[in-house]
Scaffold this motif. Structure first.
Motif, PDB file in Angstrom:
ATOM      1  N   LYS A 128      33.593  40.686  34.394  1.00  0.00           N
ATOM      2  CA  LYS A 128      33.519  42.139  34.550  1.00  0.00           C
ATOM      3  C   LYS A 128      33.426  42.568  36.005  1.00  0.00           C
ATOM      4  N   GLY A 129      32.984  41.663  36.871  1.00  0.00           N
ATOM      5  CA  GLY A 129      32.726  42.018  38.255  1.00  0.00           C
ATOM      6  C   GLY A 129      33.962  41.991  39.131  1.00  0.00           C
ATOM      7  N   ARG A 130      33.720  42.335  40.412  1.00  0.00           N
ATOM      8  CA  ARG A 130      34.795  42.349  41.389  1.00  0.00           C
ATOM      9  C   ARG A 130      34.570  41.237  42.415  1.00  0.00           C
ATOM     10  N   ALA A 131      35.636  40.923  43.131  1.00  0.00           N
ATOM     11  CA  ALA A 131      35.547  39.902  44.166  1.00  0.00           C
ATOM     12  C   ALA A 131      34.584  40.357  45.256  1.00  0.00           C
ATOM     13  N   GLY A 132      33.901  39.400  45.875  1.00  0.00           N
ATOM     14  CA  GLY A 132      32.956  39.730  46.933  1.00  0.00           C
ATOM     15  C   GLY A 132      31.832  38.722  46.951  1.00  0.00           C
ATOM     16  N   LYS A 133      30.778  39.042  47.694  1.00  0.00           N
ATOM     17  CA  LYS A 133      29.667  38.114  47.853  1.00  0.00           C
ATOM     18  C   LYS A 133      28.979  37.824  46.521  1.00  0.00           C
ATOM     19  N   ALA A 134      28.800  38.871  45.690  1.00  0.00           N
ATOM     20  CA  ALA A 134      28.152  38.666  44.391  1.00  0.00           C
ATOM     21  C   ALA A 134      28.970  37.727  43.518  1.00  0.00           C
ATOM     22  N   SER A 135      30.280  37.861  43.593  1.00  0.00           N
ATOM     23  CA  SER A 135      31.161  36.984  42.819  1.00  0.00           C
ATOM     24  C   SER A 135      31.053  35.544  43.287  1.00  0.00           C
ATOM     25  N   GLU A 136      31.019  35.344  44.593  1.00  0.00           N
ATOM     26  CA  GLU A 136      30.904  33.990  45.137  1.00  0.00           C
ATOM     27  C   GLU A 136      29.579  33.360  44.718  1.00  0.00           C
ATOM     28  N   THR A 137      28.511  34.162  44.725  1.00  0.00           N
ATOM     29  CA  THR A 137      27.208  33.658  44.309  1.00  0.00           C
ATOM     30  C   THR A 137      27.235  33.245  42.847  1.00  0.00           C
ATOM     31  N   ARG A 138      27.863  34.072  42.005  1.00  0.00           N
ATOM     32  CA  ARG A 138      27.958  33.726  40.586  1.00  0.00           C
ATOM     33  C   ARG A 138      28.738  32.429  40.380  1.00  0.00           C
ATOM     34  N   LYS A 139      29.810  32.255  41.109  1.00  0.00           N
ATOM     35  CA  LYS A 139      30.621  31.043  40.973  1.00  0.00           C
ATOM     36  C   LYS A 139      29.839  29.799  41.359  1.00  0.00           C
ATOM     37  N   VAL A 140      29.065  29.913  42.431  1.00  0.00           N
ATOM     38  CA  VAL A 140      28.239  28.786  42.849  1.00  0.00           C
ATOM     39  C   VAL A 140      27.212  28.451  41.771  1.00  0.00           C
ATOM     40  N   LYS A 141      26.591  29.487  41.195  1.00  0.00           N
ATOM     41  CA  LYS A 141      25.599  29.258  40.149  1.00  0.00           C
ATOM     42  C   LYS A 141      26.234  28.648  38.897  1.00  0.00           C
ATOM     43  N   ILE A 142      27.402  29.128  38.545  1.00  0.00           N
ATOM     44  CA  ILE A 142      28.101  28.571  37.374  1.00  0.00           C
ATOM     45  C   ILE A 142      28.379  27.088  37.585  1.00  0.00           C
ATOM     46  N   ALA A 143      28.886  26.742  38.759  1.00  0.00           N
ATOM     47  CA  ALA A 143      29.203  25.342  39.050  1.00  0.00           C
ATOM     48  C   ALA A 143      27.938  24.485  39.041  1.00  0.00           C
ATOM     49  N   SER A 144      26.860  24.982  39.652  1.00  0.00           N
ATOM     50  CA  SER A 144      25.613  24.220  39.729  1.00  0.00           C
ATOM     51  C   SER A 144      25.009  24.010  38.353  1.00  0.00           C
ATOM     52  N   LYS A 145      24.955  25.071  37.543  1.00  0.00           N
ATOM     53  CA  LYS A 145      24.368  24.952  36.210  1.00  0.00           C
ATOM     54  C   LYS A 145      25.231  24.089  35.292  1.00  0.00           C
ATOM     55  N   THR A 146      26.554  24.163  35.477  1.00  0.00           N
ATOM     56  CA  THR A 146      27.453  23.334  34.671  1.00  0.00           C
ATOM     57  C   THR A 146      27.234  21.857  34.988  1.00  0.00           C
ATOM     58  N   ARG A 147      27.111  21.517  36.281  1.00  0.00           N
ATOM     59  CA  ARG A 147      26.839  20.128  36.661  1.00  0.00           C
ATOM     60  C   ARG A 147      25.514  19.653  36.078  1.00  0.00           C
TER      61      ARG A 147
END
Length: 615
Positions: A128-147
């Motif tokens: 639902k969100g847009r590209a930007g710092k918040a998006s990058e933070t979410r992607k990092v969290k998704i990758a970390s939690k998935t690992r």
């Protein structure tokens, strides 16, 4: 002279003692306002249990559990009870871990479900969100939690430290420990274990105890009311954290006892009158001063928000208080406790901001940094600084004691081979000489240079959390190839922290150890000081939770959280109280605090930007 009213609240202690009966337990909530001797009532309650049920508890292998808000409060209660093993005193996080520690299979399955939910929520937000710092933070969290989810089955035993960093695949976070304990207490088996081990559970500062966990304990009490007593000590006016249970004390079960304490043993009469005014609109609870209480003195100093030299202004306030009270201790740097809203305000005034700011920007570091337990800083405060201090004083005994258990150089002799001793001692002398050379002629080396020196000489063991930065500073190629680590938020923060001068370690340690003149509004709950200066500066604190500008009337009504925090800070004073507020409209503050009856006109001083006192 009127007789002393010290026994006014004795009935409350008697009622609590009656509730703590193993054969007929009754739960209770003790209302105890600031300075009412709540900790004393808690200790007296525990001593009554010791006197009546010590043998029974020992024989059955059960213990009374006590939850305190801070480690300092835990230590004080244990000391006053002479470290009796039938009384288990712990913080809320330690208590929760004692409940769930070792239940690794159940913890793993909880994490599996919780991580899946968190990942799903993050992916929904990302879609639902847009590209930007918040998006990058979410992607990092998704990758970390998935690992973490993918590697969950590799963990054999989960770990947790109430005061540590809790890093690594097996480590649980503070939040996770509370959530797991809360959900596990919904299971009848876990409830039975708790009640079987702890027939009595007392909670100090219950208004700030984690709300969901407190709800779970209410449910345990309701299911085992004939075998389990839950005792809550608190005051909703002193609730300063948002995760506490709202309305605590208002909707208690009918069979709960509700003792109340009216006396304020700590504060002078003028401060108590102010406290009653502050809390009047909230709950109309009124405290009574001790008969022998002094009158005391309160002053409000109002300064423009744009004041440039705030440290100078606060020094002028201290000088004014010294004159008004005829108390020269106000002139001394450590003569008063100065309370600020946010730790960075103290870091600016005490000059350790370069050390503090980078680490405080990392959520996982905040708790340890506030408490002085963060390993990357503790290495300098508890190993390096004492060593430098001892060497400067030529205290060979202290130097030897500090190095004996922590120096890899001396570890060479632990096999008992005496022929290694001369070489090891020579290496220690050389390493100490190199370290002290950094401080020659009054030099103040950067922490990174101190770290580089120690790692190069092997004088001390470098904590794991500092090793990546140390390797990168000494030999970039040694750390090259681990781009994920180099880009990690924590590693970047540590690198910036290491650029701070060494002297800031000393000032930071004085602050977190309570030796400095400053403390936070939140951090002094339960403490008391003869002379208190409360510094209120919305602009510098930079937060949105509290607004003293609104509280004092220049912007309308304040939120209740600010009013409660103001109550807590004012109630620390035993003799005199100075309130310093920086405002966009000082005259409006003067008019409004007089209108609401908090202060008399002669108790308000409007200070000009030049730091003069107006009449």
């Amino acid at each position: 002279m009127a007789s002393d009213n010290i026994d006014l609240d004795s009935g409350a202690d008697e009622l609590i003692a009656k509730c703590l009966d193993l054969d007929a337990p009754q739960s209770f909530f003790l209302f105890a306002g600031a300075g009412s001797g709540k900790t004393g009532s808690l200790v007296r309650a525990l001593k009554s249990v010791q006197a009546r049920f010590s043998r029974e508890l020992r024989l059955s292998g059960r213990r009374v559990a006590v939850i305190t808000y801070t480690n300092k409060a835990r230590d004080e209660i244990e000391r006053r009870l002479e470290f009796d093993p039938i009384i288990q005193v712990s913080t809320i996080h330690s208590f929760a871990w004692q409940l769930i520690g070792g239940l690794d299979r159940d913890i793993r399955e909880w994490l599996r479900g919780n991580l899946a939910l968190e990942i799903a929520d993050l992916r929904t937000a990302e879609a639902k969100g847009r590209a930007g710092k918040a998006s990058e933070t979410r992607k990092v969290k998704i990758a970390s939690k998935t690992r973490r989810l993918e590697r969950l089955d590799e963990v054999r035993r989960f770990t947790y430290s109430p005061t540590g960093e809790n890093r690594g695949q097996a480590a649980l976070s503070h939040t996770e420990v509370l959530k797991i304990a809360t959900e596990f207490l919904a299971k009848p088996a876990m409830r039975q274990i708790l009640v079987g081990e702890h027939p009595i559970l007392l909670i100090d500062e219950s208004q700030d105890t984690n709300g969901p966990l407190l709800d779970a304990l209410f449910a345990v009490q309701a299911a085992h009311r004939d075998a389990f007593a839950l005792g809550l000590f608190g005051d909703m006016m002193q609730r300063i954290y948002s995760d506490g249970r709202k309305g605590l004390g208002e909707d208690l079960p009918e069979d709960w006892a509700k003792p109340k304490k009216q006396l304020n043993h700590r504060c002078p009469k003028r401060v108590i009158a102010l406290l009653n005014k502050i809390r009047g609109p909230v709950d109309a609870q009124v405290q009574t001063p001790r008969t022998r209480a002094v009158e005391g003195l309160v002053r409000l100093f109002v300064l423009p928000a744009t004041t440039a030299d705030k440290a100078g202004a606060e020094a002028a306030v201290a000088a004014c208080m010294a004159e008004l009270t005829k108390d020269s201790a106000w002139h001394e740097a450590s003569g008063s406790k100065r309370l600020i809203l946010e730790h960075k305000m103290a870091a600016r005034r005490l000059d350790f901001l370069e050390l503090y700011a980078p680490l405080y920007a990392v959520d996982g570091f905040k708790t340890g940094l506030r408490e002085g337990s963060l390993p990357v800083v503790r290495f300098f405060t508890h190993e390096v600084a004492p060593l430098v201090r001892a060497q400067r004083a030529d205290d060979r005994f202290a130097v030897g004691r500090l190095l004996r258990d922590s120096s890899p150089l001396l570890a060479l002799t632990q096999d008992g081979d005496a022929t290694d001793m001369p070489a090891a001692l020579a290496a220690v002398r050389n390493a100490l000489g190199e370290l002290m050379g950094l401080f020659e002629s009054g030099a103040d080396p950067a922490l990174v240079n101190v770290l580089r020196n120690i790692m190069g000489s092997r004088l001390l063991s470098i904590p794991e959390s500092l090793q990546p930065s140390a390797l990168r500073k000494i030999a970039p190629e040694a750390a090259h190839g681990n781009d994920e680590e180099a880009d990690d938020e924590r590693t970047a923060a540590i690198d910036r922290f290491l650029e701070a001068p060494f002297s800031q370690v000393i000032r930071y340690d004085d602050y977190v150890s309570g030796r400095a003149a400053f403390d936070t509004h939140q951090g002094v709950k339960g403490l008391e000081f003869p002379r208190v200066m409360v510094i209120m500066d919305d602009l510098e604190s930079g937060g949105f939770t509290f607004s003293y500008e609104k509280l004092l009337g220049s912007k309308g009504e304040a939120n209740e959280a600010t009013q409660r925090l103001f109550y807590v800070t004012c109630s620390r004073a035993e003799e005199s109280l100075a309130l310093v507020t920086y405002s966009a409209d000082p005259e409006a503050v003067r008019r409004n605090v007089i209108a609401n009856g908090w202060f008399e006109p002669h108790e308000i001083e409007v200070m000009e930007p030049s730091v003069g006192i107006s009449s």
